[in-house]
Design an enzyme around this catalytic site. Structure first.
Site, mmCIF file in Angstrom:
data_model
loop_
_atom_site.group_PDB
_atom_site.id
_atom_site.type_symbol
_atom_site.label_atom_id
_atom_site.label_comp_id
_atom_site.label_asym_id
_atom_site.label_seq_id
_atom_site.Cartn_x
_atom_site.Cartn_y
_atom_site.Cartn_z
ATOM 1 N N ASP A 114 0.829 -1.198 0.000
ATOM 2 C CA ASP A 114 0.000 0.000 0.000
ATOM 3 C C ASP A 114 0.867 1.252 0.000
ATOM 4 O O ASP A 114 1.294 1.724 1.045
ATOM 5 C CB ASP A 114 -0.907 -0.035 1.243
ATOM 6 C CG ASP A 114 -2.143 0.810 1.035
ATOM 7 O OD1 ASP A 114 -2.360 1.268 -0.104
ATOM 8 O OD2 ASP A 114 -2.875 1.018 2.007
ATOM 9 N N CYS A 405 -29.025 27.382 -6.139
ATOM 10 C CA CYS A 405 -29.786 28.386 -6.892
ATOM 11 C C CYS A 405 -31.268 28.390 -6.525
ATOM 12 O O CYS A 405 -32.041 29.174 -7.068
ATOM 13 C CB CYS A 405 -29.618 28.163 -8.393
ATOM 14 S SG CYS A 405 -30.523 26.726 -8.988
ATOM 15 N N CYS A 420 -31.161 19.381 -10.346
ATOM 16 C CA CYS A 420 -31.541 20.788 -10.432
ATOM 17 C C CYS A 420 -31.681 21.095 -11.916
ATOM 18 O O CYS A 420 -30.730 20.973 -12.677
ATOM 19 C CB CYS A 420 -30.474 21.674 -9.803
ATOM 20 S SG CYS A 420 -30.709 23.408 -10.245
ATOM 21 N N CYS A 426 -27.505 27.682 -12.897
ATOM 22 C CA CYS A 426 -27.068 27.167 -11.605
ATOM 23 C C CYS A 426 -25.528 27.111 -11.602
ATOM 24 O O CYS A 426 -24.937 26.336 -12.363
ATOM 25 C CB CYS A 426 -27.679 25.780 -11.396
ATOM 26 S SG CYS A 426 -27.276 25.026 -9.826
#
Ligand code: AMP
Ligand code: ZN
Length: 664
Positions: A114, A405, A420, A426
């Site tokens: 690792d 927004c 959205c 936005c």
């Protein structure tokens, strides 16, 4: 002995001591004697600069300052690894392998170190360069820093090939890590979080003398090159060891998945006795010829598999749920956690994915939650500890309006995420789309970073990616942290993006669900934005591997007048909106609708070139023989069982020459 010989003999001697000490762990002289000899060499080299050698043992102390690490393309792509977590995963993998290769399969089991991966190139026995993995195709040249790592030989010994790449993991053994942290704490500095990040951070330090101070090591696991005369992975490891590399002895050659599982089970419990951290094991098909037969998927070799040890878990408090808006308008709920130590890092946030996930787990603010993290995987919340739920707790109410927004959110039937819909107004969407457009795999605009994009949008200088092409230096220079030079670079980078080929432009447009691979397919099929623009859902679905979801998204994109205008402007600026004539010439439809399997070793073209030829001519390369296969292109050394299978299914077998004639 003349000076040159004296220098050479000292280098040789120091190299050997270095090897004894760092690789064999068996010093034959004291540190003091070593230092004396090193000083002697330094003095001689300083007095005789004509004998300078970039790979002399004196070069290990560092001192080179690197301001910008040079981006370098790998000779052999550095792939990632597929992950497995259970016996069943491994058995599935074995089944896939057995379908594609003949004969008995042996496996090399290795530990999964690792740290940070590195690719070292050696030429005539000397370290030529060291490059980080980067995105797999290209990485950063960190040679100056890597030279200071004592376990990396600067000069090889024995019978090494003229040129080859060798890959390994740069790690920080635990003892060294703890020592570094003790020092930091003594100096009232914040301790490093974990060995892995510290190791990879070290590679990017500007001053190599600083790197030299860190007790980094490099553990090697794979050799790449042409005509190396190595038949198996295990043999490769042994050879690397003989040339002077540090190759851990734990690697084991086994004959079955059962033996693989024994190896896994052993190291799952014994890993804590190792001097460094591992996060699993890596299993590789041993025979390199079989590896070649198996090949690669888009991301990883089919012949290798990581087995990740079970993730560690902790419980902590969920302080607050916040919501992020992505470039496509997708909303992602985020759990802000009471910071907690987990698998070597401090975890503060975890993704909650979507409203369903929150509902399913009934996650609420102030709950005590279980967090899990395995290796590279981002932490995730797996359950709530209901016994600790505060009495006044109320179910989470998902937001109904965009947190940025304030537009009312939409949820398309069948989709997990809320969106959205304020596509053009936005800010995170506007900024995100431009950031995607300029990103490396898209238009790769140098001299323009994500931060600058936000700034340009906030200052009202751009509101979509086509505006980038109208920017002038006069507009940019006054911006924060901008200077003449950086403005110039930005403009140059934008200009250069006009050469980016159509398939990448198509990816850059940021059409929902159109990733790199889909963009390639669409570019190849439709050949120009004009043709794609008028394609219907049916036209799109008829393209191999394009489904309804993608098709609808493409049609929707081109139905938007705003997008059409942006594309018109891109066109007027000379962006590549069709396949280049050159590319077109190398393509045909000769193999349209044909599914072709390629196996064996070829003479006039490489196997990869062969596959590319198939794809460029409209065919589909598939990896195993089935009743759907039209042709099997057979090279030398193709296994008998493939031939048998093809015969049984009545599949036409072509030689390399047959195939090339077919294309003519
Ligand atoms: P991942 O980053 O999870 O896709 O895993 C791939 C990475 O594992 C490689 O880039 C290597 O840096 C690392 N690795 C560690 N040990 C080994 C090993 N023995 N063989 C191959 N890769 C390894
Ligand atoms: Zn919004």
């Amino acid at each position: 002995m003349n000076v040159r010989e004296q220098i050479q003999s000292l280098r040789e001697e120091l190299r050997q001591h270095n090897y004894n000490y760092y690789i064999l762990d068996n010093a034959t002289i004291s540190d003091y004697e070593f230092d004396l000899k090193l000083k002697e060499l330094q003095t001689l080299e300083a007095a005789n600069p004509e004998f300078f050698d970039a790979n002399s043992p004196t070069q290990r102390v560092g001192g080179t300052i690197t301001k910008n690490f040079k981006t370098t393309i790998h000779d052999f792509r550095m792939y990632s690894l597929d992950n497995s977590y259970s016996k069943d995963d491994l058995l599935d993998w074995e089944n896939r392998i057995k379908k594609m290769v003949d004969g008995q399969v042996q496996y090399t089991c290795e530990l999964k170190y690792d740290g940070a991966s590195i690719n070292l190139t050696y030429k005539e026995g000397k370290l030529l360069r060291a490059v980080t993995r980067g995105d797999g195709v290209q990485g950063d040249d960190v040679t100056a820093n890597v030279k200071t790592i004592n376990t990396i030989p600067l000069q090889l010994k024995g019978d090494y090939p003229d040129r080859f790449d060798i890959r390994g993991e740069i790690i920080l053994p635990l003892e060294g890590f703890l020592r570094m942290n003790a020092e930091r704490e003594a100096n009232n500095e914040e301790p490093y979080r974990n060995p892995r990040n510290t190791a990879s951070g070290s590679l990017k330090l500007q001053d190599s003398a600083e790197v030299a101070k860190r007790p980094l090591e490099c553990l090697l696991y794979s050799i790449k090159g042409n005509n190396l005369n190595i038949q198996t992975q295990f043999e490769g490891l042994e050879k690397a060891r003989a040339w002077g590399f540090k190759v851990p002895k734990e690697a084991k050659l086994v004959n079955s998945i059962d033996e693989v599982l024994e190896f896994v089970a052993y190291w799952d419990t014994h890993r804590h006795n190792l001097p460094y951290e591992i996060d699993g094991v890596v299993i590789k098909v041993n025979d390199l010829y079989q590896q070649d037969e198996l090949g690669f998927t888009a991301k990883a070799p089919r012949w290798a598999m990581a087995y990740k040890f079970k993730a560690e878990q902790v419980s902590t408090r969920l302080n607050q749920i916040t919501y992020q808006v992505g470039r496509t308008g997708a909303i992602t709920p985020v759990a802000n956690l009471e910071p907690v130590q987990l698998a070597g890092t401090v975890v503060k946030r975890a993704s909650l994915h979507n409203a369903d996930q929150i509902e399913k787990l009934d996650i609420r603010e102030q709950d005590e939650v279980f967090v899990e993290k395995g290796g590279e995987i981002i932490p995730k919340i797996i359950a709530v500890d209901l016994s600790k739920r505060p009495q006044a707790s109320e179910p989470t109410r998902y937001i109904t309006h965009c947190p940025v927004c304030n537009t009312e959110l939409e949820r398309i039937a069948g989709e997990a995420k809320h969106y959205c819909p304020n596509y053009t107004g936005c800010p995170p969407q506007v900024i995100g789309r431009i950031q995607h457009y300029i990103s490396r795999k898209a238009m790769d605009i140098e001299g323009l970073g994500g931060e600058t994009v936000s700034l340009l949008v906030k200052e009202g200088l751009v509101s979509n990616y086509s505006d980038l092409y109208d920017l002038t230096a006069n507009e940019i220079v006054p911006l924060e942290r901008m200077a003449e030079k950086s403005a110039e670079n930005l403009i140059k980078g934008v200009e250069a993006s006009k050469q980016i080929p159509f398939e990448r432009v198509l990816f850059a447009l940021g059409i929902r669900y159109v990733g790199e691979t889909v963009a390639k397919k669409l570019a190849k099929h439709f050949k120009s934005i004009e043709a794609l623009k008028t394609a219907t859902v049916e036209d799109l679905i008829s393209v191999d591997e394009i489904g309804e979801r993608i098709a609808e998204s493409v049609v929707e994109f081109f139905n938007d007048e705003n997008n059409i205008q942006i594309i018109e402007r891109l066109k007027s600026h000379g962006i590549q909106l069709e396949i280049s004539a050159e590319k077109l010439a190398s393509q045909s439809e000769k193999l349209k609708g044909l599914s072709i399997v390629v196996s064996g070793v070829f003479e006039t073209v490489s196997r990869n070139e062969l596959k590319k030829l198939i794809e460029d001519n409209g065919g589909k390369v598939s990896s195993s023989i089935s009743s759907k296969t039209n042709y099997l292109v057979a090279g030398n050394k193709m296994g008998p069982s493939k031939r048998e299978k093809a015969d049984k299914l009545n599949i036409k077998i072509l030689t390399e020459q047959d195939f090339l004639t077919l294309l003519k």
